[in-house]
Scaffold this motif. Sequence first.
Motif, PDB file in Angstrom:
ATOM      1  N   PHE A 106      -8.838   1.120   3.763  1.00 55.73           N
ATOM      2  CA  PHE A 106      -9.630  -0.064   3.426  1.00 55.73           C
ATOM      3  C   PHE A 106      -8.740  -1.157   2.826  1.00 55.73           C
ATOM      4  O   PHE A 106      -8.828  -2.328   3.204  1.00 55.73           O
ATOM      5  N   ALA A 107      -7.854  -0.751   1.893  1.00 60.32           N
ATOM      6  CA  ALA A 107      -6.946  -1.724   1.273  1.00 60.32           C
ATOM      7  C   ALA A 107      -6.039  -2.354   2.330  1.00 60.32           C
ATOM      8  O   ALA A 107      -5.765  -3.563   2.283  1.00 60.32           O
ATOM      9  N   ILE A 162      -3.443   7.615  -5.490  1.00 62.36           N
ATOM     10  CA  ILE A 162      -4.547   7.525  -4.532  1.00 62.36           C
ATOM     11  C   ILE A 162      -4.124   8.202  -3.231  1.00 62.36           C
ATOM     12  O   ILE A 162      -3.154   7.800  -2.595  1.00 62.36           O
ATOM     13  N   PHE A 173     -11.526   2.870   8.423  1.00 59.63           N
ATOM     14  CA  PHE A 173     -11.836   2.073   7.235  1.00 59.63           C
ATOM     15  C   PHE A 173     -11.037   0.780   7.196  1.00 59.63           C
ATOM     16  O   PHE A 173     -11.503  -0.223   6.657  1.00 59.63           O
ATOM     17  N   VAL A 182       0.845  -1.203   0.000  1.00 57.53           N
ATOM     18  CA  VAL A 182       0.000   0.000   0.000  1.00 57.53           C
ATOM     19  C   VAL A 182       0.871   1.239   0.000  1.00 57.53           C
ATOM     20  O   VAL A 182       0.595   2.220  -0.698  1.00 57.53           O
ATOM     21  N   PRO A 204      -7.005   8.763  11.716  1.00 63.75           N
ATOM     22  CA  PRO A 204      -8.162   8.064  12.289  1.00 63.75           C
ATOM     23  C   PRO A 204      -9.109   7.560  11.214  1.00 63.75           C
ATOM     24  O   PRO A 204      -9.676   6.464  11.334  1.00 63.75           O
ATOM     25  N   PHE A 230      -4.026   3.157  11.345  1.00 65.27           N
ATOM     26  CA  PHE A 230      -4.292   4.074  12.456  1.00 65.27           C
ATOM     27  C   PHE A 230      -3.133   5.050  12.634  1.00 65.27           C
ATOM     28  O   PHE A 230      -3.329   6.164  13.128  1.00 65.27           O
ATOM     29  N   ASP A 263      -6.801   9.306  -1.065  1.00 64.91           N
ATOM     30  CA  ASP A 263      -7.975   9.162  -0.203  1.00 64.91           C
ATOM     31  C   ASP A 263      -7.666   8.172   0.917  1.00 64.91           C
ATOM     32  O   ASP A 263      -7.460   6.982   0.663  1.00 64.91           O
ATOM     33  N   HIS A 264      -7.613   8.678   2.145  1.00 61.94           N
ATOM     34  CA  HIS A 264      -7.243   7.800   3.256  1.00 61.94           C
ATOM     35  C   HIS A 264      -8.275   6.708   3.498  1.00 61.94           C
ATOM     36  O   HIS A 264      -7.953   5.681   4.092  1.00 61.94           O
ATOM     37  N   ARG A 265      -9.510   6.932   3.036  1.00 58.86           N
ATOM     38  CA  ARG A 265     -10.514   5.878   3.206  1.00 58.86           C
ATOM     39  C   ARG A 265     -10.144   4.672   2.349  1.00 58.86           C
ATOM     40  O   ARG A 265     -10.244   3.525   2.780  1.00 58.86           O
ATOM     41  N   ILE A 266      -9.668   4.927   1.098  1.00 59.27           N
ATOM     42  CA  ILE A 266      -9.302   3.829   0.205  1.00 59.27           C
ATOM     43  C   ILE A 266      -8.032   3.143   0.697  1.00 59.27           C
ATOM     44  O   ILE A 266      -7.955   1.912   0.759  1.00 59.27           O
ATOM     45  N   LEU A 267      -7.034   3.941   1.059  1.00 60.92           N
ATOM     46  CA  LEU A 267      -5.770   3.353   1.519  1.00 60.92           C
ATOM     47  C   LEU A 267      -6.009   2.518   2.774  1.00 60.92           C
ATOM     48  O   LEU A 267      -5.490   1.402   2.905  1.00 60.92           O
TER      49      LEU A 267
END
Lengths: 240, 126
Positions: free
Chosen positions: A191-192, A183, A215, A174, A210, A206, A185-189
């Motif tokens: 989640f991956a 990428i 995610f 990642v 946060p 984390f 977007d911390h939500r995507i990173l």
Amino acid sequence: MSDALIALREALLATPLSSTALTLAAYLAALWAVERLGRPSWCPAVLLAALLVAAILWGLSIDFADYRRGADWLMLLLGPATVALGVPLYQQLHHIRALWKPLALSLPPAAALASCYSLALAWALGASPEVLASLAPKSVTAPIALGIVEELGGSVPLLMGGLLITGVMATLAVRLLGPALGIRDHRILGFALGVNGHAVGTVRAFEMSPSAGAFASLGMSLTGILTALCLPLAWRLLGL
Amino acid sequence: MIAVLRGFLWLTGVWLAGETLVVLLDLPVSAGVVGMLLMTGLLMLRIGRLDDIAAAGQPLIGLLAMLIMPGVVGVFFIADDFAGQWLAVAVALVIGTLASVLTTLLLMRRCMPAEPAADAPQESLT
């Protein structure tokens, strides 16, 4: 004299408290050492602690089975601990409600492929069915993966090693691929990290933010549940 | 302290309920996973005090790494059992994980709507 020592050794090996003390001591020592080294992501504390225990067992020529019998008392707590994972899942539910569509579209293929890529590679290189069963839940968080591997008939130690390497590799991947694909977007990173790197990846997420962490733990729980529900069924259908 | 005990009783009880379901229905899933789903369901129905359960659950989750550690130790004692397969294992883990991370990132980039406010994540840590 030596008879007394042998008797003492027998007595100490007979109580699960020896394994418990050894496990706690090694884990605390590993935490301290990892903190000293500046928390390198390639060396989680568990790995170091396991190395320490293995070295001590080898040094005192204690059978692994003897240690494991005592440590089973400690691992009994994994049951309630797995149930406790329902609490953070409950607290993440608002993310699921808000983003159920992208999650429903991307989670099943992502979780399935995390398992399938490795299975295909291992199978092509001639791995035995037992090895395949041990590698199949490699992206699932350990307490859930343990349950899966028992269903599939794999080797627990091999699974554990695989989990650690997978977690570390997912964290590295990642970090390398995220920027390369543009990428941010911390939500995507996050989640991956959670889907592929289970607990090891979630800890790293984390550290990022946060939002990434939330995610990651969501991805980790959903992957765990989905894999636990589908993999044993798929295994049965394939007749493995 | 009593709250922790109450929470631990909840966790243990829910695990036992999970085991009961697994045995009765012959589910191919571990009791822990069924228990985890039951726990989430109970909390959604507002059954069980979240404070108590979190008081017992939080430390347990924090200790997960230590609880699985004895299993990891075993990996140093199985080298001979899987002789000749280590290349397959290593390739599967390293290349397989790289490939699956790549797929997840591409999939999510495709499916995920843009963040509500750029660089200022709205969702707070729960």
